[in-house]
Write an enzyme that holds these catalytic residues in place. Sequence first.
Site, PDB file in Angstrom:
ATOM      1  N   ARG A  24       1.000 103.399 -11.319  1.00 48.02           N
ATOM      2  CA  ARG A  24      -0.385 103.878 -11.460  1.00 48.02           C
ATOM      3  C   ARG A  24      -0.475 105.295 -10.873  1.00 48.02           C
ATOM      4  O   ARG A  24      -0.039 105.276  -9.783  1.00 48.02           O
ATOM      5  CB  ARG A  24      -1.245 102.816 -10.723  1.00 48.02           C
ATOM      6  CG  ARG A  24      -1.206 101.505 -11.858  1.00 48.02           C
ATOM      7  CD  ARG A  24      -2.083 100.420 -11.436  1.00 48.02           C
ATOM      8  NE  ARG A  24      -1.870  99.120 -12.066  1.00 48.02           N
ATOM      9  CZ  ARG A  24      -2.290  98.091 -11.682  1.00 48.02           C
ATOM     10  NH1 ARG A  24      -3.200  98.018 -10.858  1.00 48.02           N
ATOM     11  NH2 ARG A  24      -1.993  97.005 -12.406  1.00 48.02           N
ATOM     12  N   SER A 114      -5.488  98.790 -14.779  1.00 44.32           N
ATOM     13  CA  SER A 114      -6.122  97.479 -14.574  1.00 44.32           C
ATOM     14  C   SER A 114      -7.345  97.894 -14.078  1.00 44.32           C
ATOM     15  O   SER A 114      -8.229  98.078 -15.012  1.00 44.32           O
ATOM     16  CB  SER A 114      -5.502  96.685 -13.445  1.00 44.32           C
ATOM     17  OG  SER A 114      -5.802  95.494 -13.048  1.00 44.32           O
ATOM     18  N   HIS A 115      -7.849  97.329 -12.817  1.00 49.95           N
ATOM     19  CA  HIS A 115      -9.502  97.400 -12.506  1.00 49.95           C
ATOM     20  C   HIS A 115      -9.717  99.052 -11.796  1.00 49.95           C
ATOM     21  O   HIS A 115     -10.628  99.317 -11.539  1.00 49.95           O
ATOM     22  CB  HIS A 115      -9.501  96.433 -11.364  1.00 49.95           C
ATOM     23  CG  HIS A 115      -8.266  96.651 -10.269  1.00 49.95           C
ATOM     24  ND1 HIS A 115      -7.139  96.097 -10.391  1.00 49.95           N
ATOM     25  CD2 HIS A 115      -8.484  97.288  -9.082  1.00 49.95           C
ATOM     26  CE1 HIS A 115      -6.520  96.500  -9.651  1.00 49.95           C
ATOM     27  NE2 HIS A 115      -7.254  97.234  -8.581  1.00 49.95           N
ATOM     28  N   ASP A 282     -12.136  92.265 -15.743  1.00 45.68           N
ATOM     29  CA  ASP A 282     -11.626  93.792 -15.217  1.00 45.68           C
ATOM     30  C   ASP A 282     -11.291  94.521 -16.656  1.00 45.68           C
ATOM     31  O   ASP A 282     -11.346  93.989 -17.601  1.00 45.68           O
ATOM     32  CB  ASP A 282     -10.462  93.786 -14.192  1.00 45.68           C
ATOM     33  CG  ASP A 282      -9.119  93.340 -14.607  1.00 45.68           C
ATOM     34  OD1 ASP A 282      -8.815  92.657 -15.711  1.00 45.68           O
ATOM     35  OD2 ASP A 282      -8.155  93.767 -14.129  1.00 45.68           O
ATOM     36  N   ASP A 284      -8.358  95.477 -17.847  1.00 45.55           N
ATOM     37  CA  ASP A 284      -7.426  95.257 -18.995  1.00 45.55           C
ATOM     38  C   ASP A 284      -7.477  93.599 -19.191  1.00 45.55           C
ATOM     39  O   ASP A 284      -6.746  92.932 -19.987  1.00 45.55           O
ATOM     40  CB  ASP A 284      -5.973  95.541 -18.383  1.00 45.55           C
ATOM     41  CG  ASP A 284      -5.601  94.833 -17.097  1.00 45.55           C
ATOM     42  OD1 ASP A 284      -6.448  94.575 -16.257  1.00 45.55           O
ATOM     43  OD2 ASP A 284      -4.540  94.530 -17.078  1.00 45.55           O
ATOM     44  N   ASP A 286      -7.477  90.965 -17.278  1.00 42.01           N
ATOM     45  CA  ASP A 286      -6.632  89.645 -16.588  1.00 42.01           C
ATOM     46  C   ASP A 286      -7.183  89.281 -15.456  1.00 42.01           C
ATOM     47  O   ASP A 286      -7.111  88.130 -14.908  1.00 42.01           O
ATOM     48  CB  ASP A 286      -4.979  90.024 -16.347  1.00 42.01           C
ATOM     49  CG  ASP A 286      -4.822  91.413 -15.271  1.00 42.01           C
ATOM     50  OD1 ASP A 286      -5.999  91.909 -15.274  1.00 42.01           O
ATOM     51  OD2 ASP A 286      -4.043  91.920 -15.101  1.00 42.01           O
ATOM     52  N   ARG A 287      -8.163  90.200 -14.604  1.00 42.94           N
ATOM     53  CA  ARG A 287      -8.840  89.379 -13.612  1.00 42.94           C
ATOM     54  C   ARG A 287     -10.292  88.644 -14.021  1.00 42.94           C
ATOM     55  O   ARG A 287     -10.667  89.196 -15.172  1.00 42.94           O
ATOM     56  CB  ARG A 287      -9.165  90.438 -12.679  1.00 42.94           C
ATOM     57  CG  ARG A 287      -8.169  91.240 -12.056  1.00 42.94           C
ATOM     58  CD  ARG A 287      -8.636  92.301 -10.935  1.00 42.94           C
ATOM     59  NE  ARG A 287      -7.031  92.834 -10.631  1.00 42.94           N
ATOM     60  CZ  ARG A 287      -6.966  92.999  -9.131  1.00 42.94           C
ATOM     61  NH1 ARG A 287      -8.039  93.381  -8.554  1.00 42.94           N
ATOM     62  NH2 ARG A 287      -6.115  93.939  -8.815  1.00 42.94           N
ATOM     63  N   GLU A 371      -4.347  83.871  -7.575  1.00 38.57           N
ATOM     64  CA  GLU A 371      -4.462  85.021  -6.566  1.00 38.57           C
ATOM     65  C   GLU A 371      -5.763  85.152  -5.980  1.00 38.57           C
ATOM     66  O   GLU A 371      -6.575  85.206  -7.047  1.00 38.57           O
ATOM     67  CB  GLU A 371      -3.567  86.303  -6.908  1.00 38.57           C
ATOM     68  CG  GLU A 371      -2.256  85.906  -7.247  1.00 38.57           C
ATOM     69  CD  GLU A 371      -1.488  87.340  -7.407  1.00 38.57           C
ATOM     70  OE1 GLU A 371      -0.945  87.833  -6.499  1.00 38.57           O
ATOM     71  OE2 GLU A 371      -1.454  88.078  -8.519  1.00 38.57           O
ATOM     72  N   LYS A 384      -2.031  86.672 -15.619  1.00 35.99           N
ATOM     73  CA  LYS A 384      -3.307  85.876 -15.429  1.00 35.99           C
ATOM     74  C   LYS A 384      -4.096  86.293 -16.491  1.00 35.99           C
ATOM     75  O   LYS A 384      -3.854  87.272 -17.217  1.00 35.99           O
ATOM     76  CB  LYS A 384      -3.615  86.532 -14.051  1.00 35.99           C
ATOM     77  CG  LYS A 384      -3.812  87.962 -13.750  1.00 35.99           C
ATOM     78  CD  LYS A 384      -4.190  88.375 -12.460  1.00 35.99           C
ATOM     79  CE  LYS A 384      -4.508  89.719 -12.264  1.00 35.99           C
ATOM     80  NZ  LYS A 384      -3.149  90.779 -11.836  1.00 35.99           N
TER      81      LYS A 384
HETATM   82  C1  G16 Z   1      -2.060  93.296  -9.579  1.00 34.28           C
HETATM   83  C2  G16 Z   1      -1.120  92.263  -9.701  1.00 34.28           C
HETATM   84  C3  G16 Z   1      -1.388  90.947  -9.018  1.00 34.28           C
HETATM   85  C4  G16 Z   1      -1.902  91.517  -7.414  1.00 34.28           C
HETATM   86  C5  G16 Z   1      -2.853  92.624  -7.487  1.00 34.28           C
HETATM   87  C6  G16 Z   1      -3.325  93.108  -6.203  1.00 34.28           C
HETATM   88  O1  G16 Z   1      -3.202  92.958 -10.464  1.00 34.28           O
HETATM   89  O2  G16 Z   1      -0.915  91.891 -11.040  1.00 34.28           O
HETATM   90  O3  G16 Z   1      -0.563  89.908  -8.999  1.00 34.28           O
HETATM   91  O4  G16 Z   1      -2.395  90.436  -6.879  1.00 34.28           O
HETATM   92  O5  G16 Z   1      -2.313  93.737  -8.355  1.00 34.28           O
HETATM   93  O6  G16 Z   1      -1.923  93.752  -5.478  1.00 34.28           O
HETATM   94  P1  G16 Z   1      -2.186  94.752  -4.322  1.00 34.28           P
HETATM   95  O7  G16 Z   1      -2.827  93.936  -3.221  1.00 34.28           O
HETATM   96  O8  G16 Z   1      -0.658  95.109  -4.115  1.00 34.28           O
HETATM   97  O9  G16 Z   1      -3.103  95.955  -4.646  1.00 34.28           O
HETATM   98  P2  G16 Z   1      -3.752  94.002 -11.508  1.00 34.28           P
HETATM   99  O10 G16 Z   1      -4.886  93.169 -12.252  1.00 34.28           O
HETATM  100  O11 G16 Z   1      -4.123  95.389 -10.824  1.00 34.28           O
HETATM  101  O12 G16 Z   1      -2.841  94.262 -12.519  1.00 34.28           O
END
Ligand code: G16
Length: 563
Positions: A24, A114-115, A282, A284, A286-287, A371, A384
């Site tokens: 990212r 993602s978000h 979010d 994409d 998944d959240r 999570e 997720k």
């Molecule tokens: C990603 C991962 C998750 C993780 C989250 C936060 O989510 O897929 O498993 O819990 O990042 O990670 P960090 O605390 O390292 O920022 P997503 O939704 O951003 O793909």
Amino acid sequence: MALSITTKSTTPFDGQKPGTSGLRKAVKVFQQENYTENFVQCILDSAQAEGHTLVVGGDGRFYCPEVVDIIIKMAAANGVKGLIVGQHGIFSTPCLSGIVRERGVCGGILLTASHNPGGPDADFGIKYNCSNGGPAPDQVTNAMYDLSCKITEYRICPDIQCDINTTGTYHYEIEKYGQFTVEVVDSVDAYVKLMKDIFDFPAIADFLKDFPVLMDGLNGVTGPYIERIFLSEFQVPEDNVRNSKPLPDFGGLHPDPNLTYAKALVDTVTANHKYKLGAAFDGDGDRNMILGQKGLFVTPCDSVAIIADNSDCIPYFSKHGGVKGLARSMPTSCAIDLVAAARKVEMFEVPTGWKYFGNLMDAGRLSICGEESFGTGSDHIREKDGIWAALAWLSILAQRRCSVEELLVKHWSTYGRNFFTRYDYENCDSEQCNQMIEELRGQLDDASGSLKGRSFENGGKTYTVAKADDFSYIDPIDGSVATKQGVRLIMTDGSRIIYRLSGTGSSGATVRLYVESYEKFEAGSEDKYLQDCQVVLKPLLGIALEVAKLPQFTGRNAPTVIT
Ligand code: G16
């Protein structure tokens, strides 16, 4: 005539190391000449994609169409047999995971940050998912990174033109490799079919007749999915769905479903008592965030525990022999552990990152997991799944015939409540934050000057450290080891303070501070469970800030985001 392949010289870029979930960076970083091509070449090489089929799509953010085009041209030039591409280059993350599994292909390339916000001045991301549909494990992403450090050339078929806006199958003849196919598919169809296999759609539709909900896509990828499911399948009124048009910049919204960035949803559900459940997803898809009537916030930690405890309301689990095991990431509260103990199923604690659940699911030992970072899901896919979580809640409420608040209070009355909060300090100085974590590491059980046995007092409460460590994990299936996954202070009463640096930011460092304490109140005092987490956890938060000297190291007096 066969289309020709061009080999282009290139040189490595620094920092193409995937984080918690893919690479990212700012869009402008990906737009540098050869930057994206280099990383795509490393994915194709480490995935050994020659002769195989891949799924490709993203969350529709700015720069997605350009990168889909690059991937099509490079896949052809690297001997990939075929691609399955989402129409307009769009796939939600859960949907892509499902399609990889359903089609039995080699893997998928997801284009999402993602978000994180989208747009020319915001973020982009590329992530590889393996044949089980899940995010590539560390061994695979480390291999990609190693290749990225020594890349000298990439291969591309510059003359391929593919209309990704129109569904259909497109055939090409490529020099050296022969036939190459791109199948452009409607991504919503496949996902809706999957959800219909999992949930009882007619029962949910019936329940929603007098249970108004508000589904907020935050202008991310879930829009077409929630429109199809809620408006077409469940036939709810139009005003039960909003922000459902995927936009390249998410309409300026920060597509992160939490109390800070989805505040507009919280405000609407708080002000308009008509809505009995609110949910946001979010960028994409998944959240998820779940709210009850009047904006009652369900923490993701409680959400997954409640879904696990009421899994009998979801037909998928009875069809698949019941729930096998449960899991959470280490910083997630221990609420789900109590459910696992009561139901006598295996419980796993893994590092932060959905990729750590995959092996357990593939081995048939894990059914439901979650999570604290607003991720909830099951073994129906290997990501997720935001919409799945909302449908799981609606299935439970439909069967239990109760409100979100009633379900929460009933759960806490049975199990007690794990009060939980997370403080994020975004975009801090990396060096300072690394030093803060290093100083904490110097005080762990296996270091000198240990915190173990020390007592701290704040706000009239005293906590004594029973254990201080840096979390490490041995995967029970393949024995792989992940170390340095977060500093934990576990108190004698089970309360926990955890410090981590995020692995998903695109610049600077983000400190995450997680604080949890468990309370079990006597019968008749159930209303105490509805106390504000921030009030209950204030003393422990004060201790957490003091022990790490967090304000000094970050230069911040307040977090950027509280959840
Ligand atoms: C990603 C991962 C998750 C993780 C989250 C936060 O989510 O897929 O498993 O819990 O990042 O990670 P960090 O605390 O390292 O920022 P997503 O939704 O951003 O793909």
